[in-house]
Motif scaffolding. Structure first.
Motif, PDB file in Angstrom:
ATOM      1  N   LEU A 249      -3.811  15.283   6.479  1.00  0.00           N
ATOM      2  CA  LEU A 249      -2.365  15.272   6.686  1.00  0.00           C
ATOM      3  C   LEU A 249      -1.922  16.406   7.605  1.00  0.00           C
ATOM      4  O   LEU A 249      -0.737  16.743   7.657  1.00  0.00           O
TER       5      LEU A 249
ATOM      6  N   ASP B  90      -4.145   6.510   0.497  1.00  0.00           N
ATOM      7  CA  ASP B  90      -3.194   7.573   0.175  1.00  0.00           C
ATOM      8  C   ASP B  90      -3.935   8.901   0.092  1.00  0.00           C
ATOM      9  O   ASP B  90      -5.159   8.945  -0.013  1.00  0.00           O
TER      10      ASP B  90
ATOM     11  N   GLY C 119       0.890  11.608   1.353  1.00  0.00           N
ATOM     12  CA  GLY C 119       0.785  10.990   2.664  1.00  0.00           C
ATOM     13  C   GLY C 119      -0.257   9.898   2.679  1.00  0.00           C
ATOM     14  O   GLY C 119      -0.857   9.565   1.653  1.00  0.00           O
TER      15      GLY C 119
ATOM     16  N   HIS D 280      -3.546   8.397   5.234  1.00  0.00           N
ATOM     17  CA  HIS D 280      -4.396   8.650   6.397  1.00  0.00           C
ATOM     18  C   HIS D 280      -5.043   7.348   6.861  1.00  0.00           C
ATOM     19  O   HIS D 280      -5.161   6.386   6.106  1.00  0.00           O
TER      20      HIS D 280
ATOM     21  N   VAL E  12      -3.996  11.318  10.956  1.00  0.00           N
ATOM     22  CA  VAL E  12      -2.638  10.807  11.120  1.00  0.00           C
ATOM     23  C   VAL E  12      -2.221  11.111  12.550  1.00  0.00           C
ATOM     24  O   VAL E  12      -2.311  12.262  13.003  1.00  0.00           O
TER      25      VAL E  12
ATOM     26  N   LYS F 184       0.077  12.086  15.568  1.00  0.00           N
ATOM     27  CA  LYS F 184       1.280  12.911  15.657  1.00  0.00           C
ATOM     28  C   LYS F 184       2.363  12.242  16.491  1.00  0.00           C
ATOM     29  O   LYS F 184       3.542  12.585  16.380  1.00  0.00           O
TER      30      LYS F 184
ATOM     31  N   SER G   4       1.416   1.563   5.661  1.00  0.00           N
ATOM     32  CA  SER G   4       2.573   1.995   4.868  1.00  0.00           C
ATOM     33  C   SER G   4       2.309   1.780   3.388  1.00  0.00           C
ATOM     34  O   SER G   4       1.650   0.805   3.002  1.00  0.00           O
TER      35      SER G   4
ATOM     36  N   THR H 108       4.503   6.281   5.743  1.00  0.00           N
ATOM     37  CA  THR H 108       3.870   5.523   6.820  1.00  0.00           C
ATOM     38  C   THR H 108       2.982   6.437   7.650  1.00  0.00           C
ATOM     39  O   THR H 108       3.338   7.587   7.926  1.00  0.00           O
ATOM     40  N   SER H 109       1.834   5.902   8.036  1.00  0.00           N
ATOM     41  CA  SER H 109       0.903   6.628   8.902  1.00  0.00           C
ATOM     42  C   SER H 109       0.499   5.718  10.051  1.00  0.00           C
ATOM     43  O   SER H 109       0.514   4.486   9.920  1.00  0.00           O
ATOM     44  N   THR H 110       0.131   6.324  11.168  1.00  0.00           N
ATOM     45  CA  THR H 110      -0.260   5.547  12.339  1.00  0.00           C
ATOM     46  C   THR H 110      -1.527   6.099  12.970  1.00  0.00           C
ATOM     47  O   THR H 110      -1.882   7.259  12.779  1.00  0.00           O
TER      48      THR H 110
END
Length: 551
Positions: free
Chosen positions: A41, A166, A190, A192, A197, A199, A282, A291-293
């Motif tokens: 994270l 998560d 968060g 991953h 993750v 930015k 998500s 949500t992570s991308t």
């Protein structure tokens, strides 16, 4: 005479070469487990590395390969790995769970040896001891189809693995103390994707690259500890082709709900403007959306990914309806679950129905999770070892939960839970979720037919709604709040096998059990002998080995 001897030697050599060529290939691995600094994270914390990697190495195998994997535990705690969804035919000794295996002690090593027999598909491995899964130690495991057996889609341009989950900023030792103190973990900090993750500042390195016009395979696994995820590709659709070892009917989806412990394989075609795009993960069924991308980059693409992310779905009814669209591809040439022919499961008579109801409560003022009123605790001697050494009566009792629990469970007791199942019987298991949180259940050593998920309470009349034709054969199933799920399977794989909650705080605090499937003939046709290198502990540590099985 010399000529005769030469011919005899040549014949013997040719025979030995045939035997050698007939044996399935071996893959050898050496893994060193260490602690190291990771930042899923963006904040450095202690994690578990395998050969210095987080996530761990990807195991790339083919149907029927023999995997020999030597694990050196350089951590300061006992440790075990399990191979989630890999059916250890006749070989629960290698399942890597505490009901079968003694843990690998600090400074020691253990060599796993198992065969990915008659399987294809996308799987993962992860730790099962303490709360190690919250620190890493997980990775992807793929089983490719043999070249002689075609897959029902053209070969992709490349084969990628997405491990999403998560994550908690508290370390695994702190999380363990929280649970030991009678508290739950609360919500995650968060999400991953492959330990990272994005930015979104234009400086992110891509997780994957795609060439315009080509199609790619993505194996998507939820390696988290308690949160369902929705996975989607910005501006791209996904064609579902495989789920937990079974080829599926190839429906197209904009997004997929992937629950804890589950793996899907999808095809994604690079048919958009060449530039960067996001793969998005998500949280689902949580009060706060997280949500992570990660970046997917077109080769020779120009331009950053759009900040506009595709929205996640809303509500669990959407997810339930998506489950109903999943169908097994019955025309695909592929490994079938054992016994061969069980894909005609709709015409097999049920011999036993077992209802498993999850409950939560307090024992001595501390939170415990239970199944049918009993919260599982690991005895010092693994169940399978106690059974094999004929001292089971000193360690556990069989069938110590009811097949049909009462509607209200007011008291929780602590015990090992072992169901005694007759070899080759066809069993119906109903998972009852009496709570308001989503559940996810896994059965090791087997694939089962996920025939129904519905809201409300199960009754025998609900069987008329089962999919008895083309339910997907899989190993993990979700159960929505105040709902139930039904699975059907033949218990033909001898051994001691784990049924566990994949929600890891629930697993740690007692929501798991074991099923014992014994070979009545004590024959090698049904189950392998105890491996010579198996770690021993508890009351069997100094006992002589029982007589081995024979044919």
């Amino acid at each position: 005479m010399g000529g005769v001897m030469l011919i005899l030697l040549l014949c013997l050599w040719a025979g030995s070469m045939l035997v050698a060529r007939a044996e399935d290939p071996y893959l050898f691995f050496t893994w060193n487990l260490t602690y190291g600094t990771i930042s899923p994270l963006g904040v450095p914390q202690q994690g578990i590395l395998i050969n210095g990697q987080f996530p761990g190495p990807n195991i790339n195998s083919t149907s029927n390969n023999n995997i020999v994997l030597n694990v050196f535990n350089n951590l300061d705690e006992p440790f075990l790995l399990t191979w989630n969804g890999v059916q250890q035919r006749k070989n629960s000794w290698q399942d890597g769970v505490l009901g079968t295996n003694c843990p690998i002690l600090p400074g020691k090593n253990y060599t796993y040896h198992f065969q990915v027999k008659d399987q294809i598909g996308s799987y993962m491995y992860y730790p099962v001891t303490a709360m190690h899964k919250a620190a890493g130690g997980f990775g992807g495991l793929r089983i490719n189809s043999r070249l002689l057996i075609p897959v029902p889609y053209p070969d992709p341009a490349d084969d990628y693995t997405i491990l999403a989950g998560d994550w908690f900023s508290k370390g695994h030792t702190t999380l363990k103390k929280l649970l030991d103190g009678g508290r739950n973990l609360g919500r995650c900090d968060g999400v991953h994707i492959n330990g990272k993750v994005a930015k979104g500042d234009g400086k992110d390195e891509p997780l994957f690259t795609m060439e315009p016009g080509k199609t790619y395979k993505y194996r998507i696994c939820n390696v988290g500890i308690k949160t369902s995820l929705n996975i989607r590709f910005q501006a791209h659709n996904m064609k579902l082709v495989e789920m937990e070892g079974s080829h599926t009917v190839q429906n197209v989806y904009e997004s997929l709900d992937v629950h804890v412990g589950q793996c899907f394989s999808v095809l994604v075609t690079a048919d958009q403007e060449p530039k960067d795009y996001y793969v998005v993960a998500s949280t689902r069924f949580t009060r706060r959306l997280v949500t992570s991308t990660g970046i997917i980059r077109y080769t020779n693409g120009k331009g950053p990914a759009s900040p506009e992310l595709p929205p996640p779905p809303v509500g669990w009814a959407w997810s339930l309806n998506q489950f109903r669209t999943f169908r097994w591809n019955l025309t695909a040439s592929a490994a079938r679950p054992n016994p061969q022919g069980s894909y005609h499961y709709g015409s097999i008579n049920i011999t036993r129905t077992i209802k498993l109801a999850n409950t939560a409560g307090k024992v001595d003022g501390k939170l415990r999770y239970a199944i049918n009123g009993v919260s599982y605790v690991d005895p010092p001697t693994p169940l399978k070892l106690a059974e094999y050494y004929n001292v089971a009566d000193k360690v556990f009792k069989y069938d110590n939960i009811a097949d049909d629990p009462p509607a209200t469970i007011s008291e929780i007791t602590l015990n090992p839970i072992v169901l005694n199942l007759t070899h080759r019987t066809f069993i119906e298991i109903i998972f009852e979720n009496r709570e308001t949180a989503i559940q996810s259940w896994h059965l090791s050593g087997y694939s089962f037919f996920a025939v129904a998920i519905e809201a409300g309470t199960w009754t025998p009349d609900k069987r008329k709604n089962y999919n008895l034709l083309d339910a997907v054969s899989r190993h993990t199933i979700q159960v929505f709040p105040k709902s139930w799920a039904a699975i059907l399977l033949t218990f033909d794989n001898c051994g001691m096998w784990n049924i566990r909650s994949e929600i890891w705080d629930r697993h740690y605090l007692g929501q798991q059990l074991y099923v014992s499937v014994l070979s009545p003939a004590r024959s090698l046709r049904d189950e392998y002998n105890i491996p010579d290198n198996l770690l021993l502990c508890g009351i069997v540590e100094s006992m002589p080995k029982p007589p081995p099985y024979s044919m």
